[in-house]
Design a protein around this motif. Sequence first.
Motif, short mmCIF file in Angstrom:
data_model
loop_
_atom_site.label_atom_id
_atom_site.label_comp_id
_atom_site.label_asym_id
_atom_site.label_seq_id
_atom_site.Cartn_x
_atom_site.Cartn_y
_atom_site.Cartn_z
N CYS A 23 -7.86 1.64 2.25
CA CYS A 23 -7.38 2.96 1.82
C CYS A 23 -8.58 3.88 1.62
O CYS A 23 -9.56 3.48 1.00
CB CYS A 23 -6.60 2.84 0.52
SG CYS A 23 -5.93 4.39 -0.08
N SER A 36 -7.72 7.51 1.18
CA SER A 36 -7.16 8.72 0.60
C SER A 36 -5.88 8.34 -0.14
O SER A 36 -5.26 7.32 0.15
CB SER A 36 -6.86 9.77 1.68
OG SER A 36 -5.87 9.28 2.56
N VAL A 37 -5.51 9.16 -1.13
CA VAL A 37 -4.32 8.87 -1.93
C VAL A 37 -3.46 10.12 -2.08
O VAL A 37 -3.96 11.24 -1.96
CB VAL A 37 -4.68 8.33 -3.34
CG1 VAL A 37 -5.41 7.01 -3.25
CG2 VAL A 37 -5.48 9.33 -4.13
N HIS A 38 -2.20 9.89 -2.35
CA HIS A 38 -1.28 10.97 -2.72
C HIS A 38 -0.59 10.56 -4.01
O HIS A 38 -0.55 9.38 -4.36
CB HIS A 38 -0.26 11.25 -1.62
CG HIS A 38 0.73 10.15 -1.44
ND1 HIS A 38 1.83 10.01 -2.25
CD2 HIS A 38 0.78 9.14 -0.55
CE1 HIS A 38 2.53 8.96 -1.87
NE2 HIS A 38 1.91 8.40 -0.84
N ILE A 82 -9.16 7.84 -9.96
CA ILE A 82 -9.29 7.15 -8.68
C ILE A 82 -10.76 6.90 -8.39
O ILE A 82 -11.58 7.81 -8.48
CB ILE A 82 -8.70 7.99 -7.52
CG1 ILE A 82 -7.33 8.58 -7.87
CG2 ILE A 82 -8.68 7.17 -6.23
CD1 ILE A 82 -6.21 7.62 -7.95
N GLU A 129 -7.01 2.53 -8.39
CA GLU A 129 -6.27 3.50 -9.20
C GLU A 129 -6.21 2.96 -10.63
O GLU A 129 -5.82 1.81 -10.84
CB GLU A 129 -4.87 3.71 -8.64
CG GLU A 129 -4.88 4.27 -7.24
CD GLU A 129 -3.49 4.48 -6.65
OE1 GLU A 129 -3.39 5.28 -5.70
OE2 GLU A 129 -2.51 3.87 -7.14
N GLY A 174 2.47 1.46 -3.63
CA GLY A 174 1.46 1.70 -4.66
C GLY A 174 2.05 1.66 -6.06
O GLY A 174 2.77 0.74 -6.41
N ARG A 211 0.84 -1.21 0.00
CA ARG A 211 0.00 0.00 0.00
C ARG A 211 0.87 1.25 0.00
O ARG A 211 0.55 2.23 -0.67
CB ARG A 211 -0.93 0.00 1.21
CG ARG A 211 -2.00 -1.06 1.16
CD ARG A 211 -3.08 -0.89 2.23
NE ARG A 211 -2.59 -0.50 3.53
CZ ARG A 211 -2.34 -1.32 4.55
NH1 ARG A 211 -2.53 -2.62 4.40
NH2 ARG A 211 -1.93 -0.86 5.71
N TYR A 267 -13.12 5.59 -5.28
CA TYR A 267 -13.19 5.31 -3.84
C TYR A 267 -14.41 4.43 -3.61
O TYR A 267 -15.52 4.79 -4.04
CB TYR A 267 -13.31 6.61 -3.05
CG TYR A 267 -12.14 7.55 -3.24
CD1 TYR A 267 -11.12 7.60 -2.31
CD2 TYR A 267 -12.06 8.39 -4.35
CE1 TYR A 267 -10.03 8.47 -2.47
CE2 TYR A 267 -10.99 9.25 -4.52
CZ TYR A 267 -9.98 9.29 -3.58
OH TYR A 267 -8.91 10.13 -3.75
#
Length: 161
Positions: A67, A69-71, A81, A115, A49, A46, A83
Amino acid sequence: MMPLNDADTTTNEGTAVSASLIRVRNATRDADLGQQVEQATTFLQRGRGLMFRAALPAGGGMLIDPCSSVHMFWMRFPLDIVYVSKTHEVVRVQTGLKPWRIGPLITRGARYVVELPVGSIARTGTQVGDRLEILTASISTAERASPATRRRTSARAAIAR
Protein backbone atom coordinates in the motif's frame (compact mmCIF):
# COMPACT_ATOMS: atom_id res chain seq x y z
CA MET A 1 12.63 -8.86 12.58
CA MET A 2 9.90 -11.03 11.06
CA PRO A 3 8.79 -10.81 7.44
CA LEU A 4 5.50 -9.02 6.88
CA ASN A 5 3.69 -12.18 5.71
CA ASP A 6 5.13 -14.60 8.26
CA ALA A 7 2.49 -16.46 10.28
CA ASP A 8 3.62 -17.97 13.57
CA THR A 9 1.14 -19.49 16.01
CA THR A 10 3.06 -20.94 18.96
CA THR A 11 2.01 -20.84 22.58
CA ASN A 12 4.28 -20.27 25.58
CA GLU A 13 3.07 -20.38 29.20
CA GLY A 14 -0.43 -19.01 28.61
CA THR A 15 0.69 -16.49 26.01
CA ALA A 16 -0.57 -17.00 22.47
CA VAL A 17 1.33 -15.65 19.51
CA SER A 18 -1.20 -14.60 16.92
CA ALA A 19 -0.66 -14.93 13.19
CA SER A 20 -2.82 -11.86 12.59
CA LEU A 21 -1.43 -9.49 15.23
CA ILE A 22 1.99 -7.92 15.16
CA ARG A 23 3.91 -5.33 17.15
CA VAL A 24 5.25 -2.32 15.24
CA ARG A 25 8.22 -0.69 16.92
CA ASN A 26 10.13 2.44 15.98
CA ALA A 27 13.69 1.13 16.41
CA THR A 28 15.19 4.60 15.91
CA ARG A 29 13.26 6.09 18.83
CA ASP A 30 12.94 2.85 20.87
CA ALA A 31 9.15 3.26 21.04
CA ASP A 32 6.17 1.04 20.23
CA LEU A 33 3.82 2.46 17.62
CA GLY A 34 1.34 -0.37 18.22
CA GLN A 35 1.37 -3.55 20.30
CA GLN A 36 -1.65 -5.25 18.68
CA VAL A 37 -1.53 -4.27 15.03
CA GLU A 38 -3.54 -6.28 12.52
CA GLN A 39 -2.08 -7.22 9.14
CA ALA A 40 -3.98 -6.73 5.90
CA THR A 41 -2.14 -8.53 3.12
CA THR A 42 -4.88 -10.00 0.92
CA PHE A 43 -6.85 -8.02 -1.63
CA LEU A 44 -10.04 -8.19 0.47
CA GLN A 45 -8.30 -7.34 3.75
CA ARG A 46 -6.55 -4.35 2.18
CA GLY A 47 -9.78 -3.17 0.55
CA ARG A 48 -11.76 -3.29 3.78
CA GLY A 49 -9.01 -1.98 6.06
CA LEU A 50 -10.52 -0.30 9.13
CA MET A 51 -13.73 0.82 7.38
CA PHE A 52 -17.02 0.56 9.29
CA ARG A 53 -15.36 0.11 12.70
CA ALA A 54 -16.52 2.24 15.59
CA ALA A 55 -13.05 2.93 17.00
CA LEU A 56 -9.44 1.83 17.11
CA PRO A 57 -8.18 0.96 20.60
CA ALA A 58 -4.97 2.40 22.03
CA GLY A 59 -2.09 0.16 20.99
CA GLY A 60 -4.07 -1.10 18.01
CA GLY A 61 -3.62 -0.41 14.35
CA MET A 62 -3.42 -1.96 10.91
CA LEU A 63 -0.44 -2.65 8.67
CA ILE A 64 -1.54 -2.72 5.02
CA ASP A 65 0.92 -4.38 2.63
CA PRO A 66 1.35 -3.55 -0.19
CA CYS A 67 0.00 0.00 0.00
CA SER A 68 1.30 3.46 -0.86
CA SER A 69 -1.86 5.57 -0.51
CA VAL A 70 -4.95 5.56 1.71
CA HIS A 71 -8.50 6.85 1.69
CA MET A 72 -10.80 7.44 4.64
CA PHE A 73 -14.14 6.60 2.99
CA TRP A 74 -16.65 4.98 5.38
CA MET A 75 -14.36 5.68 8.33
CA ARG A 76 -15.77 6.91 11.64
CA PHE A 77 -12.60 8.25 13.26
CA PRO A 78 -9.36 9.99 12.22
CA LEU A 79 -6.03 8.16 11.95
CA ASP A 80 -2.30 8.74 12.00
CA ILE A 81 -0.66 7.15 8.94
CA VAL A 82 2.98 6.05 8.62
CA TYR A 83 4.19 5.30 5.07
CA VAL A 84 7.10 2.84 5.08
CA SER A 85 9.60 1.57 2.46
CA LYS A 86 10.47 -2.07 1.76
CA THR A 87 13.56 -1.56 3.95
CA HIS A 88 11.27 -0.48 6.85
CA GLU A 89 12.29 3.19 6.66
CA VAL A 90 9.59 5.81 7.27
CA VAL A 91 9.14 7.82 4.06
CA ARG A 92 6.14 9.96 5.11
CA VAL A 93 3.96 10.57 8.16
CA GLN A 94 0.46 12.00 8.18
CA THR A 95 -1.29 12.95 11.41
CA GLY A 96 -5.01 13.17 12.09
CA LEU A 97 -6.32 12.19 8.65
CA LYS A 98 -10.08 12.70 9.03
CA PRO A 99 -12.93 10.51 7.77
CA TRP A 100 -14.00 11.02 4.15
CA ARG A 101 -10.60 12.41 3.14
CA ILE A 102 -7.95 11.05 0.77
CA GLY A 103 -4.27 10.85 1.65
CA PRO A 104 -1.52 11.53 -0.90
CA LEU A 105 -2.25 9.64 -4.12
CA ILE A 106 1.35 8.54 -4.55
CA THR A 107 4.00 8.25 -1.87
CA ARG A 108 7.31 7.58 -3.57
CA GLY A 109 9.17 4.69 -2.00
CA ALA A 110 6.29 3.45 0.17
CA ARG A 111 5.79 -0.33 0.29
CA TYR A 112 3.29 -0.46 3.17
CA VAL A 113 1.39 1.79 5.56
CA VAL A 114 0.65 1.54 9.25
CA GLU A 115 -2.68 3.06 10.32
CA LEU A 116 -2.70 4.09 13.99
CA PRO A 117 -4.86 5.93 16.53
CA VAL A 118 -4.45 9.71 16.40
CA GLY A 119 -1.58 10.82 18.60
CA SER A 120 0.58 7.74 18.00
CA ILE A 121 3.04 9.59 15.77
CA ALA A 122 3.42 12.49 18.22
CA ARG A 123 3.65 10.16 21.25
CA THR A 124 6.52 8.20 19.70
CA GLY A 125 8.21 11.12 17.93
CA THR A 126 8.16 9.16 14.67
CA GLN A 127 9.71 11.07 11.75
CA VAL A 128 10.74 10.52 8.15
CA GLY A 129 13.96 8.48 8.12
CA ASP A 130 13.15 6.45 11.25
CA ARG A 131 13.50 2.66 10.96
CA LEU A 132 10.62 0.40 12.02
CA GLU A 133 10.66 -3.19 13.24
CA ILE A 134 7.83 -5.66 12.69
CA LEU A 135 7.69 -8.12 15.59
CA THR A 136 5.41 -10.94 16.67
CA ALA A 137 2.77 -9.72 19.14
CA SER A 138 2.34 -11.83 22.26
CA ILE A 139 -1.05 -11.50 23.87
CA SER A 140 -2.75 -13.58 26.50
CA THR A 141 -5.69 -15.78 25.58
CA ALA A 142 -7.92 -13.59 27.78
CA GLU A 143 -6.92 -10.44 25.85
CA ARG A 144 -7.59 -12.19 22.53
CA ALA A 145 -11.03 -13.47 23.54
CA SER A 146 -14.15 -11.56 22.59
CA PRO A 147 -16.01 -9.58 25.30
CA ALA A 148 -18.78 -12.23 25.30
CA THR A 149 -16.24 -15.02 25.85
CA ARG A 150 -14.62 -13.06 28.69
CA ARG A 151 -18.05 -12.57 30.34
CA ARG A 152 -18.85 -16.31 30.09
CA THR A 153 -15.44 -17.24 31.48
CA SER A 154 -15.84 -14.78 34.39
CA ALA A 155 -19.33 -16.08 35.13
CA ARG A 156 -18.10 -19.70 35.15
CA ALA A 157 -15.26 -18.77 37.50
CA ALA A 158 -17.68 -17.03 39.87
CA ILE A 159 -20.00 -20.06 39.91
CA ALA A 160 -17.07 -22.41 40.60
CA ARG A 161 -16.14 -20.46 43.74
